[in-house]
Scaffold this motif. Structure first.
Motif, short mmCIF file in Angstrom:
data_model
loop_
_atom_site.label_atom_id
_atom_site.label_comp_id
_atom_site.label_asym_id
_atom_site.label_seq_id
_atom_site.Cartn_x
_atom_site.Cartn_y
_atom_site.Cartn_z
N HIS A 116 0.75 -1.25 -0.08
CA HIS A 116 -0.07 0.16 0.15
C HIS A 116 0.86 1.23 -0.04
O HIS A 116 0.68 2.19 -0.86
CB HIS A 116 -0.98 0.05 1.16
CG HIS A 116 -1.99 -0.88 0.94
ND1 HIS A 116 -2.76 -1.38 2.10
CD2 HIS A 116 -2.78 -1.13 -0.24
CE1 HIS A 116 -3.59 -2.28 1.59
NE2 HIS A 116 -4.05 -1.99 0.33
N ILE A 117 1.74 1.31 0.85
CA ILE A 117 2.70 2.59 1.14
C ILE A 117 3.30 2.80 -0.26
O ILE A 117 3.68 3.93 -0.57
CB ILE A 117 3.64 2.41 2.29
CG1 ILE A 117 2.64 2.63 3.55
CG2 ILE A 117 4.27 3.49 2.27
CD1 ILE A 117 3.44 2.39 4.92
N HIS A 155 0.18 3.10 -3.34
CA HIS A 155 -0.93 4.14 -3.36
C HIS A 155 -0.72 5.39 -2.39
O HIS A 155 0.54 5.78 -2.34
CB HIS A 155 -2.10 3.33 -2.74
CG HIS A 155 -2.46 2.27 -3.51
ND1 HIS A 155 -2.94 2.44 -4.92
CD2 HIS A 155 -2.52 0.90 -3.24
CE1 HIS A 155 -3.04 0.86 -5.27
NE2 HIS A 155 -3.04 0.18 -4.16
N GLN A 156 -1.58 5.86 -1.91
CA GLN A 156 -1.47 7.40 -1.03
C GLN A 156 -0.61 6.94 0.13
O GLN A 156 -1.09 6.03 0.89
CB GLN A 156 -2.88 7.77 -0.69
CG GLN A 156 -3.73 8.26 -1.71
CD GLN A 156 -4.43 7.17 -2.57
OE1 GLN A 156 -4.06 5.85 -2.31
NE2 GLN A 156 -5.20 7.81 -3.61
N VAL A 157 0.18 7.64 0.37
CA VAL A 157 0.95 7.51 1.70
C VAL A 157 0.22 8.09 2.77
O VAL A 157 0.48 8.00 3.84
CB VAL A 157 2.34 8.08 1.56
CG1 VAL A 157 3.46 8.10 2.53
CG2 VAL A 157 3.23 7.71 -0.03
N GLN A 158 -0.58 8.77 2.17
CA GLN A 158 -1.52 9.87 3.26
C GLN A 158 -2.29 9.06 4.32
O GLN A 158 -2.30 9.45 5.58
CB GLN A 158 -2.79 10.36 2.59
CG GLN A 158 -2.16 11.13 1.21
CD GLN A 158 -1.20 12.23 1.37
OE1 GLN A 158 -0.84 12.58 2.55
NE2 GLN A 158 -1.39 13.49 0.55
N ARG A 159 -2.59 7.62 3.87
CA ARG A 159 -3.64 7.03 4.88
C ARG A 159 -3.18 6.23 5.93
O ARG A 159 -3.61 5.49 6.36
CB ARG A 159 -4.46 6.27 4.11
CG ARG A 159 -4.92 6.85 2.68
CD ARG A 159 -5.96 6.22 2.04
NE ARG A 159 -6.13 4.73 2.28
CZ ARG A 159 -7.30 3.96 1.99
NH1 ARG A 159 -8.07 4.34 1.25
NH2 ARG A 159 -7.02 2.78 2.15
N THR A 172 0.01 6.07 9.18
CA THR A 172 0.75 6.93 10.28
C THR A 172 2.28 7.24 9.50
O THR A 172 2.77 6.60 9.10
CB THR A 172 1.06 6.03 11.45
OG1 THR A 172 -0.31 5.81 12.30
CG2 THR A 172 1.79 6.81 12.40
N PRO A 173 2.40 8.48 9.86
CA PRO A 173 3.58 9.15 9.44
C PRO A 173 4.82 8.15 9.66
O PRO A 173 5.63 7.94 9.16
CB PRO A 173 3.78 10.51 9.81
CG PRO A 173 2.56 10.86 10.32
CD PRO A 173 1.58 9.56 10.35
N VAL A 199 4.91 5.24 7.76
CA VAL A 199 5.27 5.22 6.38
C VAL A 199 6.90 5.47 6.40
O VAL A 199 7.73 4.83 5.76
CB VAL A 199 4.64 6.59 5.91
CG1 VAL A 199 5.17 6.87 4.49
CG2 VAL A 199 3.21 6.44 5.71
N GLU A 200 7.17 6.12 7.45
CA GLU A 200 8.72 6.36 7.61
C GLU A 200 9.63 5.10 7.72
O GLU A 200 10.53 4.89 7.18
CB GLU A 200 8.90 7.24 8.95
CG GLU A 200 10.52 7.21 9.30
CD GLU A 200 11.23 7.83 8.34
OE1 GLU A 200 12.45 7.32 8.60
OE2 GLU A 200 10.89 8.61 7.75
#
Lengths: 346, 346
Positions: free
Chosen positions: B36-37, B40-44, B46-47, B50-51
DNA sequence: TTGTAAGCGTTATCAG
DNA sequence: CTGATAACGCTTACAA
């Protein structure tokens, strides 16, 4: 037969590609059987089963998915032919010849044009292609694949046949040396005692120029002539004029120029015209490829024509030998492949 | 950064490529999260998640397997550029331009040379290639893909961008009509009141000739001139002579010839020389492409030069729009793309 | 916000 | 001789 098969495929499953399960269903066997028969020894199955599977596959126009095959097997039957960022007059003929030969060996060829060397994007495209296709081989027509990338590709499991560079001598290199030598031989036979090699200066790379020049130099050395001068000729009047001017200074012996291509030869011809030296009196010119346009200019070009098919046969033969396949082509280009087209410039 | 990553990967798992499960493990998340990360959107997320995922991926030098991706997605990131069996002088430039543009869009390009129209092998080859590669798109440079086959490919799920045929008007067709018109406009501006269109006769197909000729004809009609004659010119002296002879019979008004390519223009020039008519007095010649060699013959060719990059931008833009990608290129070729190079043949 | 699980089409292993 | 079954690595509903 082919058309029939394709029609049926279209009628059968509009939208979804044909898979091995379709073939299996039609043949009344399992997917595993289909896979076995289509890959391994046909020997170990009932002739009747083999027949049915083959018929079903043909009828549906079934083609194995490269993606799935690559995923399961680790590599595909695809060969990537990498075309360098080089000006190649008869590129189309070369590609078609190589493709046809590889097809006879059972490989599917895809052609990839490498961009300019600098562009990071250029190598990215090839890398993506290799990652996806896991090709049976990567054939480099001439220094299109930088050494470090070749190493990376090999690490990925690809068979990189890229011995055509200047870095390591190989058949490709030999072939270009031969071309230079044959051009030089013709010039000498026509009485030119001072030779030069003219390469193309158009901002693109020239992986073969050095070998061609080496061929000319070798003949000069053998005959005790002065080493050949090397000039880079751009395809424009002013540049061609300057290039020619640097060489035809005094009133030494007539100069024979072996050119990278017919286009370069035409440029040298134009340069000579501008400078005011006589062709073929003071300067003799021989091109390469025997392209039609060379016969349309005045005077007609003398050119070294090549049998493309025979000339590239060794490329596919290299790959064949890696995979232990029989091949009839020679291992390296021979002189019989080439022929001088006599024009009015020598 | 990249090198570091690769070193680490090499140290970590010699032999086995890094997969998303490795990344997931290192990041302490599931494979799905990684996927997913990375797509798609990294937005959805938790930072912090993602990090961690990004860091893990970078650290391991993870690259998605294109094969697996293609398998799951149903199609690859590969675009097949189909080149018709046509003699195209600057073919290499065109292919490189398209490749570069597609690369910027994230596609890897492979080039397929369509064989002669009749040969079943040609279309079969493309079909097999499409079935194997499941490409993101098939781009037809010019009538290389017959309508029925295009339909069949679409049925297989391929995105075929082949609207360039004469059959249905599209940007490609428009572009060629425009070329013919611009050539004709130049000839008329130079005072020629009788026009002709010269196509190439070399046994290969000519998908664009009709549109080019139509452009010439359209201008003639608008200006009340006679409809243009059409001549087929082979690239050899004798043939060129005959072709020219058929047109410059009496002592009518000067004839302006719009040529398919600079090579054809050179042939017409050679033919005129042989027949003994004056250029640009009795016959005016304008080529196409503004190729270097055209500027090296005497007299220099007048030619309609094209900005290849801009000229083919609409091809990639079509594909981009299908995939909803942003692209800056125009939707169809405009007159600004072309420019007349004034030589001595008009 | 994150994880589970079901494919995608092929090949290889190991039973039947 | 032939057929289940398990990978291969990723995407994507759907569930938690």
């Amino acid at each position: 037969m082919a058309e029939q098969a394709e029609e049926q495929a279209a009628e059968r499953a509009p939208g979804r590609p044909v898979t091995s399960v379709d073939v299996a269903r039609l043949a009344g066997v399992s997917r595993a059987t289909v896979s076995h028969i289509l890959n391994h020894q046909v020997q170990r199955f009932t002739p009747r089963t083999v027949e049915r599977v083959l018929a079903a596959a043909a009828e549906l126009g079934y083609v194995k998915s490269a993606a799935a095959r690559a995923l399961a097997l680790g590599h595909s039957d695809i060969v990537i032919l990498v075309v360098p960022d080089t000006t190649l007059s008869n590129l189309q003929d070369v590609i078609e010849a190589v493709s046809a030969q590889l097809q006879d060996l059972g490989f599917a060829t895809v052609v990839h044009f490498a961009g300019p060397q600098g562009a990071a994007s250029g190598t990215a495209g090839l890398t993506a292609l290799v990652d996806m296709l896991r090709p049976a081989g990567v054939l480099d027509l001439g220094e299109a694949v930088p050494p470090e990338q070749a190493e990376r590709l090999r690490a990925s499991g690809a068979v990189v046949v890229a011995e055509y560079g200047v870095r390591e001598a190989g058949p490709m290199s030999d072939g270009n040396v031969l071309i230079g030598r044959l051009q030089a031989e013709h010039l000498v036979a026509q009485g030119y005692r001072r030779l030069a090699y003219a390469s193309l200066d158009d901002g693109r790379r020239d992986p073969w120029g050095r070998d061609r020049a080496a061929g000319v130099a070798a003949l000069c050395a053998e005959l005790g002539l002065d080493p050949p001068a090397h000039l880079e000729v751009p395809l424009d009047r002013a540049g061609a004029r300057e290039a020619v001017r640097t060489l035809v200074g005094g009133d030494g012996p007539a100069l024979g120029v072996a050119c990278f291509s017919d286009d370069v030869a035409i440029a040298v011809l134009a340069g000579a015209r501008e400078v005011g030296v006589e062709v073929p009196g003071q300067v003799g010119i021989i091109g390469f490829a025997g392209s039609p346009v060379g016969q349309l200019v005045a005077p007609r070009l003398t050119s070294l024509a090549a049998d493309v098919d025979a000339g590239v046969a060794f490329i596919s033969s290299r790959l064949a030998s890696v995979y232990g396949l029989e091949v009839d082509g020679a291992q390296r280009p021979a002189a019989e492949v080439f022929e001088v087209v006599q024009g009015g410039t020598t």
